[in-house]
Design an enzyme around this catalytic site. Sequence first.
Site, PDB file in Angstrom:
ATOM      1  CE1 TYR A  41       6.036 -16.105  -8.616  1.00 14.51           C
ATOM      2  CE2 TYR A  41       7.535 -17.558  -9.807  1.00 14.51           C
ATOM      3  CZ  TYR A  41       6.624 -16.516  -9.801  1.00 14.51           C
ATOM      4  OH  TYR A  41       6.297 -15.884 -10.971  1.00 14.51           O
ATOM      5  CG  HIS A  75      -0.155 -10.897  -7.738  1.00 14.98           C
ATOM      6  ND1 HIS A  75      -0.410 -11.801  -8.745  1.00 14.98           N
ATOM      7  CD2 HIS A  75      -1.085  -9.918  -7.849  1.00 14.98           C
ATOM      8  CE1 HIS A  75      -1.444 -11.371  -9.446  1.00 14.98           C
ATOM      9  NE2 HIS A  75      -1.876 -10.230  -8.923  1.00 14.98           N
TER      10      HIS A  75
HETATM   11  O1  CA2 Z   1       3.661 -13.426  -7.883  1.00 16.10           O
HETATM   12  C1  CA2 Z   1       2.690 -14.139  -8.165  1.00 16.10           C
HETATM   13  O2  CA2 Z   1       2.045 -14.763  -7.340  1.00 16.10           O
HETATM   14  C2  CA2 Z   1       2.276 -14.273  -9.638  1.00 16.10           C
HETATM   15  O3  CA2 Z   1       0.862 -14.245  -9.702  1.00 16.10           O
HETATM   16  C3  CA2 Z   1       2.811 -15.622 -10.103  1.00 16.10           C
HETATM   17  C4  CA2 Z   1       2.614 -15.874 -11.595  1.00 16.10           C
HETATM   18  C5  CA2 Z   1       3.116 -14.698 -12.419  1.00 16.10           C
HETATM   19  O4  CA2 Z   1       2.795 -14.898 -13.798  1.00 16.10           O
HETATM   20  C6  CA2 Z   1       2.517 -13.381 -11.955  1.00 16.10           C
HETATM   21  O5  CA2 Z   1       3.070 -12.339 -12.725  1.00 16.10           O
HETATM   22  C7  CA2 Z   1       2.822 -13.150 -10.497  1.00 16.10           C
HETATM   23  C8  CA2 Z   1       3.367 -17.123 -12.052  1.00 16.10           C
HETATM   24  C9  CA2 Z   1       3.140 -18.335 -11.249  1.00 16.10           C
HETATM   25  C10 CA2 Z   1       4.184 -19.343 -11.609  1.00 16.10           C
HETATM   26  O6  CA2 Z   1       4.572 -19.998 -10.432  1.00 16.10           O
HETATM   27  C11 CA2 Z   1       5.729 -20.721 -10.462  1.00 16.10           C
HETATM   28  C12 CA2 Z   1       6.171 -21.174  -9.248  1.00 16.10           C
HETATM   29  C13 CA2 Z   1       7.333 -21.879  -9.175  1.00 16.10           C
HETATM   30  C14 CA2 Z   1       8.051 -22.142 -10.323  1.00 16.10           C
HETATM   31  C15 CA2 Z   1       7.607 -21.683 -11.540  1.00 16.10           C
HETATM   32  C16 CA2 Z   1       6.419 -20.974 -11.614  1.00 16.10           C
END
Ligand code: CA2
Length: 145
Positions: free
Chosen positions: A24, A101
Site C-alpha cells: 500500500y 483501489h
Molecule cells: O488496494 C486497495 O485499496 C484495497 O481496497 C485495500 C483493502 C483490500 O481489502 C482490498 O482488497 C484492496 C484493504 C485495506 C487495508 O489497508 C491496510 C493498509 C495498511 C496496512 C494494513 C491494511
Amino acid sequence: MTRRILLVNGPNLNLLGSREPEVYGTATLADVERLTAEAAADVGFEVRAVQSNHEGVLIDAIHAAREDCVAIIINPGGLTHTSVSLRDALTGVALPFAEVHISDVYAREEFRHHSYLHDVAAVRVIGEGVDGYASAVRQLAALIP
Ligand code: CA2
C-alpha cells in the site's frame, strides 16, 4: 449547489502508512485525504472525507451525501468484495462515484478479483497507488457538468 465530493475510505485504511508498505506504500490516510482535496481544488471541488471501520457508518455517510455532494470517491477496502449493502447505498443515492483501489487487486488473491461495485461505478482506478485518488477526482470532474 456547492461542488463537493465525498471521499470514503473503508475498513482498515486508517492503517495506511503504518504496515504493509510493499502493498500500500508509505502514505498515510491523512496524506490521501490531503492529496485528494488538493486535486479536487484544482478542478473546482471541495472534499468531505470520512473513514470508518464500520459498514453502517459508511452507508450513513453515503446517504447524507445526497444533501450536499455531487459525486463520491470510495475505496471500500475489503467491503469491495463482500458488501451488497454498500452497493445498494451507492446505487440508492444515484450520485456518480469512483471506485479506487491502491493495490492492483487483479494481481492479488482470487477473492479480491470480484467487486460488487464494478458494474455500477462511473470510474474505476486500480493499482495506481495513492495517486489513484487524484486520478479519480479528475475523471469524475470530467463527467460532471
Ligand atoms: O488496494 C486497495 O485499496 C484495497 O481496497 C485495500 C483493502 C483490500 O481489502 C482490498 O482488497 C484492496 C484493504 C485495506 C487495508 O489497508 C491496510 C493498509 C495498511 C496496512 C494494513 C491494511
